[in-house]
Enzyme design. Structure first.
Site, PDB file in Angstrom:
ATOM      1  N   ASP A  61       0.874  -1.176   0.000  1.00  0.00           N
ATOM      2  CA  ASP A  61       0.000   0.000   0.000  1.00  0.00           C
ATOM      3  C   ASP A  61       0.906   1.219   0.000  1.00  0.00           C
ATOM      4  O   ASP A  61       1.536   1.547   1.006  1.00  0.00           O
ATOM      5  CB  ASP A  61      -0.893  -0.006   1.248  1.00  0.00           C
ATOM      6  CG  ASP A  61      -1.799   1.227   1.310  1.00  0.00           C
ATOM      7  OD1 ASP A  61      -1.641   2.144   0.469  1.00  0.00           O
ATOM      8  OD2 ASP A  61      -2.659   1.267   2.205  1.00  0.00           O
ATOM      9  N   SER A 140      -1.099  13.711 -14.686  1.00  0.00           N
ATOM     10  CA  SER A 140      -2.202  13.606 -15.644  1.00  0.00           C
ATOM     11  C   SER A 140      -2.363  14.952 -16.341  1.00  0.00           C
ATOM     12  O   SER A 140      -2.084  15.999 -15.736  1.00  0.00           O
ATOM     13  CB  SER A 140      -3.506  13.257 -14.908  1.00  0.00           C
ATOM     14  OG  SER A 140      -4.612  13.394 -15.789  1.00  0.00           O
ATOM     15  N   TYR A 153      -8.893  15.047  -7.210  1.00  0.00           N
ATOM     16  CA  TYR A 153      -7.982  14.168  -7.971  1.00  0.00           C
ATOM     17  C   TYR A 153      -7.027  15.040  -8.790  1.00  0.00           C
ATOM     18  O   TYR A 153      -5.810  14.831  -8.775  1.00  0.00           O
ATOM     19  CB  TYR A 153      -8.782  13.238  -8.890  1.00  0.00           C
ATOM     20  CG  TYR A 153      -7.915  12.487  -9.883  1.00  0.00           C
ATOM     21  CD1 TYR A 153      -7.187  11.361  -9.488  1.00  0.00           C
ATOM     22  CD2 TYR A 153      -7.794  12.906 -11.215  1.00  0.00           C
ATOM     23  CE1 TYR A 153      -6.381  10.670 -10.404  1.00  0.00           C
ATOM     24  CE2 TYR A 153      -6.991  12.226 -12.128  1.00  0.00           C
ATOM     25  CZ  TYR A 153      -6.288  11.111 -11.711  1.00  0.00           C
ATOM     26  OH  TYR A 153      -5.484  10.437 -12.605  1.00  0.00           O
ATOM     27  N   LYS A 157      -2.761  15.483  -8.701  1.00  0.00           N
ATOM     28  CA  LYS A 157      -1.878  15.336  -9.857  1.00  0.00           C
ATOM     29  C   LYS A 157      -1.067  16.614 -10.103  1.00  0.00           C
ATOM     30  O   LYS A 157       0.057  16.561 -10.596  1.00  0.00           O
ATOM     31  CB  LYS A 157      -2.691  14.928 -11.090  1.00  0.00           C
ATOM     32  CG  LYS A 157      -3.271  13.510 -10.974  1.00  0.00           C
ATOM     33  CD  LYS A 157      -2.163  12.484 -10.804  1.00  0.00           C
ATOM     34  CE  LYS A 157      -2.619  11.070 -10.660  1.00  0.00           C
ATOM     35  NZ  LYS A 157      -1.502  10.108 -10.480  1.00  0.00           N
TER      36      LYS A 157
HETATM   37  N1  LIG Z   1      -6.386   5.928 -17.055  1.00  0.00           N
HETATM   38  C1  LIG Z   1      -6.284   7.188 -17.343  1.00  0.00           C
HETATM   39  O1  LIG Z   1      -7.022   7.700 -18.168  1.00  0.00           O
HETATM   40  C2  LIG Z   1      -5.253   8.050 -16.681  1.00  0.00           C
HETATM   41  C3  LIG Z   1      -5.036   9.335 -17.184  1.00  0.00           C
HETATM   42  C4  LIG Z   1      -4.073  10.142 -16.608  1.00  0.00           C
HETATM   43  C5  LIG Z   1      -3.314   9.658 -15.550  1.00  0.00           C
HETATM   44  N2  LIG Z   1      -3.549   8.398 -15.054  1.00  0.00           N
HETATM   45  C6  LIG Z   1      -2.717   7.952 -13.966  1.00  0.00           C
HETATM   46  O2  LIG Z   1      -2.019   6.791 -14.384  1.00  0.00           O
HETATM   47  C7  LIG Z   1      -1.771   5.934 -13.270  1.00  0.00           C
HETATM   48  C8  LIG Z   1      -2.283   4.547 -13.535  1.00  0.00           C
HETATM   49  O3  LIG Z   1      -3.664   4.627 -13.826  1.00  0.00           O
HETATM   50  P1  LIG Z   1      -4.466   3.394 -14.441  1.00  0.00           P
HETATM   51  O4  LIG Z   1      -5.479   3.992 -15.324  1.00  0.00           O
HETATM   52  O5  LIG Z   1      -3.538   2.377 -14.956  1.00  0.00           O
HETATM   53  O6  LIG Z   1      -5.229   2.887 -13.133  1.00  0.00           O
HETATM   54  P2  LIG Z   1      -5.740   1.425 -12.703  1.00  0.00           P
HETATM   55  O7  LIG Z   1      -6.838   1.682 -11.729  1.00  0.00           O
HETATM   56  O8  LIG Z   1      -6.003   0.590 -13.887  1.00  0.00           O
HETATM   57  O9  LIG Z   1      -4.475   0.836 -11.951  1.00  0.00           O
HETATM   58  C9  LIG Z   1      -4.030   1.390 -10.742  1.00  0.00           C
HETATM   59  C10 LIG Z   1      -3.370   0.309  -9.934  1.00  0.00           C
HETATM   60  O10 LIG Z   1      -2.920   0.908  -8.717  1.00  0.00           O
HETATM   61  C11 LIG Z   1      -3.226   0.039  -7.656  1.00  0.00           C
HETATM   62  N3  LIG Z   1      -3.373   0.784  -6.401  1.00  0.00           N
HETATM   63  C12 LIG Z   1      -4.415   1.563  -6.014  1.00  0.00           C
HETATM   64  N4  LIG Z   1      -4.191   2.036  -4.786  1.00  0.00           N
HETATM   65  C13 LIG Z   1      -2.982   1.557  -4.393  1.00  0.00           C
HETATM   66  C14 LIG Z   1      -2.212   1.693  -3.215  1.00  0.00           C
HETATM   67  N5  LIG Z   1      -2.650   2.396  -2.179  1.00  0.00           N
HETATM   68  N6  LIG Z   1      -1.019   1.056  -3.149  1.00  0.00           N
HETATM   69  C15 LIG Z   1      -0.572   0.318  -4.196  1.00  0.00           C
HETATM   70  N7  LIG Z   1      -1.275   0.139  -5.327  1.00  0.00           N
HETATM   71  C16 LIG Z   1      -2.461   0.756  -5.420  1.00  0.00           C
HETATM   72  C17 LIG Z   1      -4.526  -0.650  -8.053  1.00  0.00           C
HETATM   73  O11 LIG Z   1      -4.695  -1.883  -7.345  1.00  0.00           O
HETATM   74  C18 LIG Z   1      -4.309  -0.839  -9.545  1.00  0.00           C
HETATM   75  O12 LIG Z   1      -3.715  -2.088  -9.841  1.00  0.00           O
HETATM   76  C19 LIG Z   1      -2.414   6.641 -12.078  1.00  0.00           C
HETATM   77  O13 LIG Z   1      -1.430   7.434 -11.435  1.00  0.00           O
HETATM   78  C20 LIG Z   1      -3.448   7.529 -12.716  1.00  0.00           C
HETATM   79  O14 LIG Z   1      -3.798   8.617 -11.894  1.00  0.00           O
HETATM   80  C21 LIG Z   1      -4.493   7.597 -15.611  1.00  0.00           C
END
Ligand SMILES: NC(=O)c1ccc[n+]([C@@H]2O[C@H](COP(=O)([O-])OP(=O)(O)OC[C@H]3O[C@@H](n4cnc5c(N)ncnc54)[C@H](O)[C@@H]3O)[C@@H](O)[C@H]2O)c1
Length: 252
Positions: A61, A140, A153, A157
């Site tokens: 975590d 992001s 959120y 970021k």
């Molecule tokens: N998907 C998008 O459109 C998008 C856009 C911009 C930025 N992001 C950023 O990219 C990153 C990845 O996003 P994603 O879309 O792959 O998300 P996702 O939800 O598919 O994956 C996130 C992962 O993080 C893990 N996680 C959550 N809380 C946690 C914690 N406390 N400790 C350890 N692991 C934890 C979850 O179990 C999951 O496997 C994030 O930082 C997100 O903010 C995503």
């Protein structure tokens, strides 16, 4: 794959899903040994099992300093050092009017998305000091060009960008480069959890696509490609940069 990360040891957080899984997979394909860290230890283990190169998984975590300390100790005992750290794990929020945000939810967002980086600085960066290395923080485009409804959120970021700049200055003397990637929207489980499924979700994604000049959403592979570059020695003179990988959303 060309071995651009050959011989390097990487920690990727949130490696069980979405961008993190894609980054871990590309890193291993480029020759890195990856520690896949995720709150969902089973998902991280499934990704690690597919990688080879002595890659492994660790339930962690990132918002909990003791859990991050245990991750660092695991990395030290197994590899002795860390070359690449990708602070990718994060949580999002359901869109809502800002006045409806609850303090507990905001605190959890900051704990997982921002304070986690502090825990990494305290526990993991010492393992990078001897050889230098590359830290990649996931921000992001919404930090820079926010959409309404995700105020806190977006704020986490934006904080990640500020922390990235400060870290880049502070750790340059240790030859630790610190950069950020700013993805545009991608259809990962994070966004599916916000939009749900069905016709309304398809409509919402369709509207989003129209805001991306290159005419599509981002894919995990796009983000992984940028991460490989920033992690590799090809980027050895690049630090303190926020790299948008957003199909032109910031200028569209
Ligand atoms: N998907 C998008 O459109 C998008 C856009 C911009 C930025 N992001 C950023 O990219 C990153 C990845 O996003 P994603 O879309 O792959 O998300 P996702 O939800 O598919 O994956 C996130 C992962 O993080 C893990 N996680 C959550 N809380 C946690 C914690 N406390 N400790 C350890 N692991 C934890 C979850 O179990 C999951 O496997 C994030 O930082 C997100 O903010 C995503």
């Amino acid at each position: 794959m060309t071995g651009r990360l050959h011989g390097k040891t990487a920690i990727v957080t949130g490696a069980g899903s979405g961008f993190g899984a894609a980054i871990a997979t590309r890193f291993a394909g480029e020759g890195a040994t990856v520690i896949c860290a995720d709150l969902a230890g089973d998902k991280a283990a499934a990704i690690a099992a597919s990688l080879g190169n002595g890659s492994s998984a660790r339930a962690c975590d990132v918002g909990d300093p003791a859990s991050v300390a245990a991750l660092a100790e695991y990395a030290r005992a197994r590899h002795g050092h860390v070359d690449i750290l990708v602070n990718n794990a994060a949580i999002s929020q359901r869109p809502k009017r800002t006045a409806k945000s609850e303090v507990a939810e905001i605190e959890r967002l900051f704990s997982v998305n921002v304070l986690s980086i502090q825990h990494m600085i305290v526990h993991v960066l010492p393992l990078m000091r001897e050889r230098g290395g590359s830290v990649i923080n996931m921000t992001s485009v919404t930090a820079i060009r926010p959409r309404p409804g995700m105020t806190w959120y977006n704020a986490t970021k934006a904080a990640v960008i500020s922390v990235t700049h400060s870290m880049a200055g502070e750790f340059a003397a240790d030859r630790i480069r610190v950069n950020a990637i700013a993805p545009g929207v991608s259809r990962t489980p994070m966004f599916d959890a916000i939009f749900g499924a069905g016709e309304r979700a398809e409509q919402a994604y369709g509207q989003l696509v129209e805001t991306f000049p290159l005419g599509r959403l981002s894919e995990p592979a796009d983000i992984a490609a940028a991460a490989v570059y920033l992690a590799s020695d090809e980027a050895s003179f690049i630090t303190g940069v926020v790299l948008p990988v957003d199909g032109g959303r910031l200028i569209g």
